[in-house]
Design a protein around this motif. Structure first.
Motif, PDB file in Angstrom:
ATOM      1  N   ILE A 172     -42.440  -1.503   0.014  1.00 42.59           N
ATOM      2  CA  ILE A 172     -41.105  -0.943   0.240  1.00 42.59           C
ATOM      3  C   ILE A 172     -39.922  -1.746  -0.108  1.00 42.59           C
ATOM      4  N   SER A 173     -39.844  -2.801   0.147  1.00 41.28           N
ATOM      5  CA  SER A 173     -38.709  -3.568  -0.066  1.00 41.28           C
ATOM      6  C   SER A 173     -38.142  -3.773  -1.440  1.00 41.28           C
ATOM      7  N   LYS A 174     -39.176  -3.332  -2.686  1.00 44.57           N
ATOM      8  CA  LYS A 174     -39.216  -3.588  -3.805  1.00 44.57           C
ATOM      9  C   LYS A 174     -38.696  -2.344  -4.459  1.00 44.57           C
ATOM     10  N   ILE A 175     -38.472  -1.465  -3.620  1.00 45.93           N
ATOM     11  CA  ILE A 175     -37.806  -0.108  -4.182  1.00 45.93           C
ATOM     12  C   ILE A 175     -36.402  -0.747  -4.389  1.00 45.93           C
ATOM     13  N   PRO A 176     -35.515  -0.309  -5.591  1.00 47.01           N
ATOM     14  CA  PRO A 176     -34.530  -0.856  -6.121  1.00 47.01           C
ATOM     15  C   PRO A 176     -33.267  -0.460  -4.939  1.00 47.01           C
ATOM     16  N   ALA A 177     -33.357   0.711  -4.378  1.00 50.09           N
ATOM     17  CA  ALA A 177     -32.426   1.040  -3.401  1.00 50.09           C
ATOM     18  C   ALA A 177     -32.419   0.268  -2.149  1.00 50.09           C
ATOM     19  N   VAL A 178     -33.788   0.076  -1.917  1.00 49.66           N
ATOM     20  CA  VAL A 178     -33.969  -0.768  -0.422  1.00 49.66           C
ATOM     21  C   VAL A 178     -33.608  -2.120  -0.816  1.00 49.66           C
ATOM     22  N   ALA A 179     -34.053  -2.620  -2.127  1.00 50.08           N
ATOM     23  CA  ALA A 179     -33.861  -4.037  -2.452  1.00 50.08           C
ATOM     24  C   ALA A 179     -32.289  -4.507  -2.464  1.00 50.08           C
ATOM     25  N   ALA A 180     -31.472  -3.363  -2.948  1.00 51.43           N
ATOM     26  CA  ALA A 180     -29.871  -3.455  -3.117  1.00 51.43           C
ATOM     27  C   ALA A 180     -29.480  -3.861  -1.468  1.00 51.43           C
ATOM     28  N   ASN A 181     -29.861  -3.157  -0.697  1.00 49.59           N
ATOM     29  CA  ASN A 181     -29.328  -2.849   0.707  1.00 49.59           C
ATOM     30  C   ASN A 181     -29.604  -3.763   1.553  1.00 49.59           C
ATOM     31  N   PHE A 182     -30.950  -4.119   1.354  1.00 44.25           N
ATOM     32  CA  PHE A 182     -31.810  -5.094   2.482  1.00 44.25           C
ATOM     33  C   PHE A 182     -32.446  -6.436   1.848  1.00 44.25           C
ATOM     34  N   GLY A 183     -32.389  -6.394   0.569  1.00 41.64           N
ATOM     35  CA  GLY A 183     -32.999  -7.531  -0.070  1.00 41.64           C
ATOM     36  C   GLY A 183     -34.718  -7.263  -0.025  1.00 41.64           C
ATOM     37  N   VAL A 184     -35.408  -8.233  -0.892  1.00 44.10           N
ATOM     38  CA  VAL A 184     -36.865  -8.162  -0.912  1.00 44.10           C
ATOM     39  C   VAL A 184     -37.567  -8.916  -0.084  1.00 44.10           C
ATOM     40  N   PHE A 185     -38.348  -8.189   0.682  1.00 47.23           N
ATOM     41  CA  PHE A 185     -39.286  -9.091   1.490  1.00 47.23           C
ATOM     42  C   PHE A 185     -40.439  -9.620   0.949  1.00 47.23           C
ATOM     43  N   THR A 186     -40.961 -10.694   1.152  1.00 49.80           N
ATOM     44  CA  THR A 186     -42.076 -11.441   0.753  1.00 49.80           C
ATOM     45  C   THR A 186     -43.174 -11.693   1.856  1.00 49.80           C
ATOM     46  N   SER A 187     -44.381 -10.712   1.585  1.00 52.86           N
ATOM     47  CA  SER A 187     -45.467 -11.045   2.493  1.00 52.86           C
ATOM     48  C   SER A 187     -45.750 -12.572   2.479  1.00 52.86           C
ATOM     49  N   PRO A 188     -45.982 -13.096   3.693  1.00 54.00           N
ATOM     50  CA  PRO A 188     -46.437 -14.436   3.846  1.00 54.00           C
ATOM     51  C   PRO A 188     -47.934 -14.617   3.621  1.00 54.00           C
ATOM     52  N   ILE A 189     -48.672 -13.263   3.428  1.00 50.89           N
ATOM     53  CA  ILE A 189     -50.123 -13.294   3.296  1.00 50.89           C
ATOM     54  C   ILE A 189     -50.438 -12.656   2.181  1.00 50.89           C
ATOM     55  N   HIS A 190     -51.124 -13.351   1.262  1.00 50.91           N
ATOM     56  CA  HIS A 190     -51.258 -12.671  -0.250  1.00 50.91           C
ATOM     57  C   HIS A 190     -53.006 -13.161  -0.215  1.00 50.91           C
ATOM     58  N   LEU A 191     -53.920 -12.288  -0.144  1.00 53.46           N
ATOM     59  CA  LEU A 191     -55.098 -12.448  -0.339  1.00 53.46           C
ATOM     60  C   LEU A 191     -55.819 -12.296  -1.556  1.00 53.46           C
ATOM     61  N   PRO A 192     -56.723 -12.994  -2.039  1.00 51.82           N
ATOM     62  CA  PRO A 192     -57.354 -12.983  -3.201  1.00 51.82           C
ATOM     63  C   PRO A 192     -58.230 -11.682  -3.209  1.00 51.82           C
ATOM     64  N   THR A 193     -58.748 -11.137  -4.307  1.00 59.49           N
ATOM     65  CA  THR A 193     -59.368  -9.812  -4.321  1.00 59.49           C
ATOM     66  C   THR A 193     -60.867  -9.956  -3.465  1.00 59.49           C
TER      67      THR A 193
END
Length: 224
Positions: A172-193
């Protein structure tokens, strides 16, 4: 108010039974059928055996046939071995002293309870050879192990929920309108496939285990 409206709506969808006898539970129906029982007294004090028969393999054609008064129903209520009501799921059946509420999730049952007129409720008893009956027998024979399994199921579902929420927030944070107002959130958890597949399978098994015990919570069982 919403709960009362929902109950009235479900009661209005109930159809009279066809008077057929309750079929015996067969081993090959283990994953396609659930059968539960309860003893209830009528207004004059005579006790009757009520049974709720759930058929999971009822498809859209079967449900359509049910609405027209023919065909096998996804769920039916029997009194003393004779079908008295049938309905689509979710269902609410009128019985002496209250109602029986039946609902399913993607992984099995989430509700099979008698609710008395004064609001008290308790779960019906499963057939001993059904999935739910076998799980209940395991719980009685090995209570400590059963409790551990239950806790593990909750932990798995909470972990899967947390990962899903974090990934959803990142998307959701990567949506342009959201990113412009709140910035991009990066999840601390990225699981392999492979980890995602493993967590998905573990979450499904955990949801099934809870369904066998008629455990359902809108938060942790959101996947079902």
């Amino acid at each position: 108010m919403v709960k009362q409206f929902k109950r009235r709506w479900q009661l209005g969808r109930v159809r009279p039974g066809d008077g057929s006898a309750l079929a015996e539970y067969r081993l090959w129906q283990l994953f396609a059928r659930s059968l539960f029982f309860i003893q209830l007294p009528d207004p004059v004090g005579d006790s009757h055996a009520f049974a709720v028969d759930v058929r999971y393999v009822a498809d859209a054609k079967t449900r359509s046939q049910h609405e027209n008064g023919v065909g096998k129903s996804p769920v039916a209520l029997y009194r003393d071995g004779v079908q008295v009501y049938r309905a689509n799921l979710p269902a609410t059946f009128p019985v002496p002293g209250g109602v029986i509420e039946v609902a399913t999730s993607a992984f099995g049952l989430k509700r099979m309870h008698f609710v008395s007129d004064d609001g008290r409720e308790h779960a019906l008893h499963p057939h001993r050879r059904s999935q739910e009956g076998l799980r209940a027998r395991f719980g009685r024979r090995f209570p400590r192990t059963s409790a551990v399994v239950g806790v593990v199921s909750v932990v798995i579902l909470l972990a899967a929920l947390a990962v899903s929420l974090l990934q959803g927030a990142e998307a959701i944070s990567k949506i342009p309108a959201v990113a412009a107002n709140f910035g991009v959130f990066t999840s601390p958890i990225h699981l392999p496939t492979w980890a995602k597949i493993t967590m998905g399978a573990a979450g499904a098994l955990a949801a099934v285990e809870r369904a066998l015990r008629l455990r359902y919570n809108r938060l942790i069982d959101v996947v079902s």
